[in-house]
Design an enzyme around this catalytic site. Structure first.
Site, PDB file in Angstrom:
ATOM      1  N   ASP A  33      32.595  75.541  22.620  1.00 44.42           N
ATOM      2  CA  ASP A  33      33.398  74.762  23.585  1.00 44.42           C
ATOM      3  C   ASP A  33      32.904  73.321  23.722  1.00 44.42           C
ATOM      4  O   ASP A  33      33.406  72.564  24.545  1.00 44.42           O
ATOM      5  CB  ASP A  33      33.394  75.444  24.958  1.00 44.42           C
ATOM      6  CG  ASP A  33      31.988  75.567  25.538  1.00 44.42           C
ATOM      7  OD1 ASP A  33      31.025  75.131  24.873  1.00 44.42           O
ATOM      8  OD2 ASP A  33      31.844  76.093  26.659  1.00 44.42           O
ATOM      9  N   GLU A  35      29.698  72.333  24.506  1.00 43.90           N
ATOM     10  CA  GLU A  35      28.501  72.122  25.321  1.00 43.90           C
ATOM     11  C   GLU A  35      27.252  72.043  24.442  1.00 43.90           C
ATOM     12  O   GLU A  35      27.164  72.706  23.410  1.00 43.90           O
ATOM     13  CB  GLU A  35      28.347  73.257  26.343  1.00 43.90           C
ATOM     14  CG  GLU A  35      29.389  73.173  27.433  1.00 43.90           C
ATOM     15  CD  GLU A  35      29.256  74.285  28.467  1.00 43.90           C
ATOM     16  OE1 GLU A  35      28.286  75.073  28.401  1.00 43.90           O
ATOM     17  OE2 GLU A  35      30.133  74.364  29.343  1.00 43.90           O
ATOM     18  N   HIS A 126      19.953  46.229  25.768  1.00 44.35           N
ATOM     19  CA  HIS A 126      20.916  45.128  25.696  1.00 44.35           C
ATOM     20  C   HIS A 126      20.558  43.977  26.640  1.00 44.35           C
ATOM     21  O   HIS A 126      20.794  42.819  26.318  1.00 44.35           O
ATOM     22  CB  HIS A 126      22.321  45.654  25.992  1.00 44.35           C
ATOM     23  CG  HIS A 126      23.334  44.573  25.992  1.00 44.35           C
ATOM     24  ND1 HIS A 126      23.622  43.830  24.869  1.00 44.35           N
ATOM     25  CD2 HIS A 126      24.093  44.059  26.991  1.00 44.35           C
ATOM     26  CE1 HIS A 126      24.529  42.931  25.166  1.00 44.35           C
ATOM     27  NE2 HIS A 126      24.832  43.047  26.449  1.00 44.35           N
ATOM     28  N   ASP A 165      27.594  35.323  19.315  1.00 44.90           N
ATOM     29  CA  ASP A 165      27.918  34.916  20.689  1.00 44.90           C
ATOM     30  C   ASP A 165      26.674  34.328  21.347  1.00 44.90           C
ATOM     31  O   ASP A 165      25.568  34.397  20.775  1.00 44.90           O
ATOM     32  CB  ASP A 165      28.491  36.080  21.511  1.00 44.90           C
ATOM     33  CG  ASP A 165      27.545  37.256  21.626  1.00 44.90           C
ATOM     34  OD1 ASP A 165      26.318  37.043  21.601  1.00 44.90           O
ATOM     35  OD2 ASP A 165      28.028  38.393  21.748  1.00 44.90           O
ATOM     36  N   LYS A 188      31.878  33.464  22.525  1.00 47.15           N
ATOM     37  CA  LYS A 188      32.800  34.619  22.428  1.00 47.15           C
ATOM     38  C   LYS A 188      33.556  34.815  23.737  1.00 47.15           C
ATOM     39  O   LYS A 188      32.969  34.750  24.812  1.00 47.15           O
ATOM     40  CB  LYS A 188      31.965  35.869  22.112  1.00 47.15           C
ATOM     41  CG  LYS A 188      32.752  37.153  22.045  1.00 47.15           C
ATOM     42  CD  LYS A 188      31.919  38.282  21.417  1.00 47.15           C
ATOM     43  CE  LYS A 188      31.048  39.008  22.410  1.00 47.15           C
ATOM     44  NZ  LYS A 188      30.254  40.073  21.792  1.00 47.15           N
ATOM     45  N   ARG A 190      35.778  37.846  25.363  1.00 45.96           N
ATOM     46  CA  ARG A 190      36.276  39.212  25.187  1.00 45.96           C
ATOM     47  C   ARG A 190      37.218  39.537  26.342  1.00 45.96           C
ATOM     48  O   ARG A 190      36.854  39.332  27.504  1.00 45.96           O
ATOM     49  CB  ARG A 190      35.122  40.216  25.161  1.00 45.96           C
ATOM     50  CG  ARG A 190      35.572  41.629  24.759  1.00 45.96           C
ATOM     51  CD  ARG A 190      34.466  42.659  24.944  1.00 45.96           C
ATOM     52  NE  ARG A 190      33.385  42.574  23.979  1.00 45.96           N
ATOM     53  CZ  ARG A 190      33.400  43.147  22.777  1.00 45.96           C
ATOM     54  NH1 ARG A 190      34.446  43.817  22.380  1.00 45.96           N
ATOM     55  NH2 ARG A 190      32.351  43.039  21.972  1.00 45.96           N
ATOM     56  N   ASP A 216      22.527  40.214  15.530  1.00 45.78           N
ATOM     57  CA  ASP A 216      22.916  40.609  16.887  1.00 45.78           C
ATOM     58  C   ASP A 216      22.153  41.875  17.260  1.00 45.78           C
ATOM     59  O   ASP A 216      21.621  42.564  16.388  1.00 45.78           O
ATOM     60  CB  ASP A 216      24.431  40.857  16.960  1.00 45.78           C
ATOM     61  CG  ASP A 216      24.977  40.680  18.385  1.00 45.78           C
ATOM     62  OD1 ASP A 216      24.181  40.521  19.325  1.00 45.78           O
ATOM     63  OD2 ASP A 216      26.216  40.708  18.543  1.00 45.78           O
ATOM     64  N   THR A 221      32.183  47.923  17.340  1.00 38.57           N
ATOM     65  CA  THR A 221      33.456  47.940  16.591  1.00 38.57           C
ATOM     66  C   THR A 221      33.434  46.936  15.440  1.00 38.57           C
ATOM     67  O   THR A 221      34.321  46.945  14.594  1.00 38.57           O
ATOM     68  CB  THR A 221      34.620  47.535  17.503  1.00 38.57           C
ATOM     69  OG1 THR A 221      34.408  46.175  17.932  1.00 38.57           O
ATOM     70  CG2 THR A 221      34.720  48.447  18.717  1.00 38.57           C
ATOM     71  N   GLY A 222      32.470  46.047  15.454  1.00 35.05           N
ATOM     72  CA  GLY A 222      32.411  44.998  14.437  1.00 35.05           C
ATOM     73  C   GLY A 222      33.276  43.796  14.790  1.00 35.05           C
ATOM     74  O   GLY A 222      33.272  42.790  14.069  1.00 35.05           O
TER      75      GLY A 222
HETATM   76  C1  R5P Z   1      27.469  42.300  23.335  1.00 36.94           C
HETATM   77  O1  R5P Z   1      27.165  41.388  24.086  1.00 36.94           O
HETATM   78  C2  R5P Z   1      26.581  42.745  22.224  1.00 36.94           C
HETATM   79  O2  R5P Z   1      25.441  41.963  22.098  1.00 36.94           O
HETATM   80  C3  R5P Z   1      27.320  42.784  20.894  1.00 36.94           C
HETATM   81  O3  R5P Z   1      27.688  41.462  20.555  1.00 36.94           O
HETATM   82  C4  R5P Z   1      28.538  43.629  21.019  1.00 36.94           C
HETATM   83  O4  R5P Z   1      28.212  44.841  21.587  1.00 36.94           O
HETATM   84  C5  R5P Z   1      29.183  43.833  19.687  1.00 36.94           C
HETATM   85  O5  R5P Z   1      30.295  44.652  19.873  1.00 36.94           O
HETATM   86  P1  R5P Z   1      31.440  44.716  18.796  1.00 36.94           P
HETATM   87  O6  R5P Z   1      30.792  45.005  17.466  1.00 36.94           O
HETATM   88  O7  R5P Z   1      32.311  45.840  19.264  1.00 36.94           O
HETATM   89  O8  R5P Z   1      32.141  43.402  18.810  1.00 36.94           O
END
Ligand code: R5P
Length: 295
Positions: A33, A35, A126, A165, A188, A190, A216, A221-222
């Site tokens: 399931d 878990e 982060h 960024d 950047k 977002r 970075d 997601t890139g």
């Molecule tokens: C955000 O401030 C992080 O340092 C990365 O720049 C971010 O998480 C990258 O995310 P993604 O690859 O989705 O653009």
């Protein structure tokens, strides 16, 4: 003694070797399931344990698994659990950006405290805000030497280090300076609702025919690197590499980055996947040793 989850096996075994500690992997499985299930590999009573469990892939699963591991250890008589989190998930929601949002690291820290964690080591969290919000005695382990070695080991020597960024700019600039390379930085925006990213150059250099490397902390997601890489390619950049500490590479990140001109993405062993190409074990072990762990 070091105990670890299977998703942290590479890093944990290397750290154990460097610290001269024994290491064992938790048995884990997923019930039909969905878990999570964990079991100590041995019921030998261990007073003190360094538990290494990363939080990706699948942050929710790895987090619940970590809670269950702590409970299993405490029930087996462990008095002191120090948690090492190679990749701390939920750290990007380190503040309320839109009304009604949580500060995600806070409840994570509270839950960990409830299962006996008092001290944590996180590899390149982060932000310091995220570390603070955990509310535990936490150490943010910096791995700039490992990152520099990863950039030095690229197939081609880069001429420009690029921050996608402004948050990445401190790390990228320091790296560029230490390697005697040029530095470029993007700004950047977002969309906090759709997640759509747009980048515009903030500090510019001529990239024509030059090999560039994006640096970075996280590539998820890139989208951030892809947006900036497209701009550099339009300006005639040569080979483009991307080096992250935590290369999550979710969804179609690989395809997106490749179609934006990124030749190769590499990440460290804080996240074990096919982009894992360098280790942060030395710096992590060194930090643990400084705090009295290991021989
Ligand atoms: C955000 O401030 C992080 O340092 C990365 O720049 C971010 O998480 C990258 O995310 P993604 O690859 O989705 O653009």
């Amino acid at each position: 003694m070091i105990l670890f989850g299977p998703h942290s096996a590479l890093l944990a075994q290397e750290v154990a070797g460097l610290l001269g500690l024994r290491a064992m992997c938790f048995d884990t499985k997923v019930f039909p399931d969905g878990e999570s299930y964990v079991k100590l590999p041995s019921t030998e009573r261990l007073e003190e344990v360094l538990l290494i469990n990363t939080m990706f892939p699948d942050q929710d699963k790895r987090f619940v698994e970590t809670l269950l591991m702590c409970d299993a250890l405490t029930r087996n008589g462990t008095k002191r659990i120090t948690l090492v989190v190679p990749y701390l998930a939920y750290a990007r929601q380190d503040k309320v950006f839109l009304p009604g949002e949580p500060v995600s690291p806070k409840p994570l820290g509270q839950a960990l405290r409830c299962v006996g964690v008092e001290e944590m080591f996180v590899v390149e969290a982060h932000s310091e805000e995220a570390i603070g919000a955990l509310g535990l005695k936490s150490h943010n382990v910096r791995v700039s030497d490992s990152l520099r070695r990863a950039v030095e080991a690229l197939d081609e020597k880069p001429q420009v280090v690029v921050a996608p960024d402004s948050k990445a700019s401190g790390r990228a600039r320091a790296l560029a300076e230490s390697l005697g390379l040029e530095f470029m930085c993007f700004k950047k925006q977002r969309d906090r609702v759709t997640g759509h990213v747009e980048t515009t150059p903030e500090i510019e250099v001529d990239v024509k025919d030059k090999t560039v490397v994006f640096v970075d902390d996280i590539i998820s997601t890139g989208g951030s690197v892809a947006s900036a890489a497209s701009t550099l390619k339009k300006r005639g950049a040569g080979q483009v590499f991307a080096v992250a500490i935590h290369a999550l590479m979710v969804g179609n990140a690989e395809q997106l980055l490749s179609s934006s001109g990124v030749r190769r993405v590499i990440g460290s062993n804080t996240v074990q996947n096919r982009f894992t190409a360098y280790s942060v074990a030395h710096e992590l072990a060194e930090e643990l040793r400084k705090h009295g762990f290991g021989k």
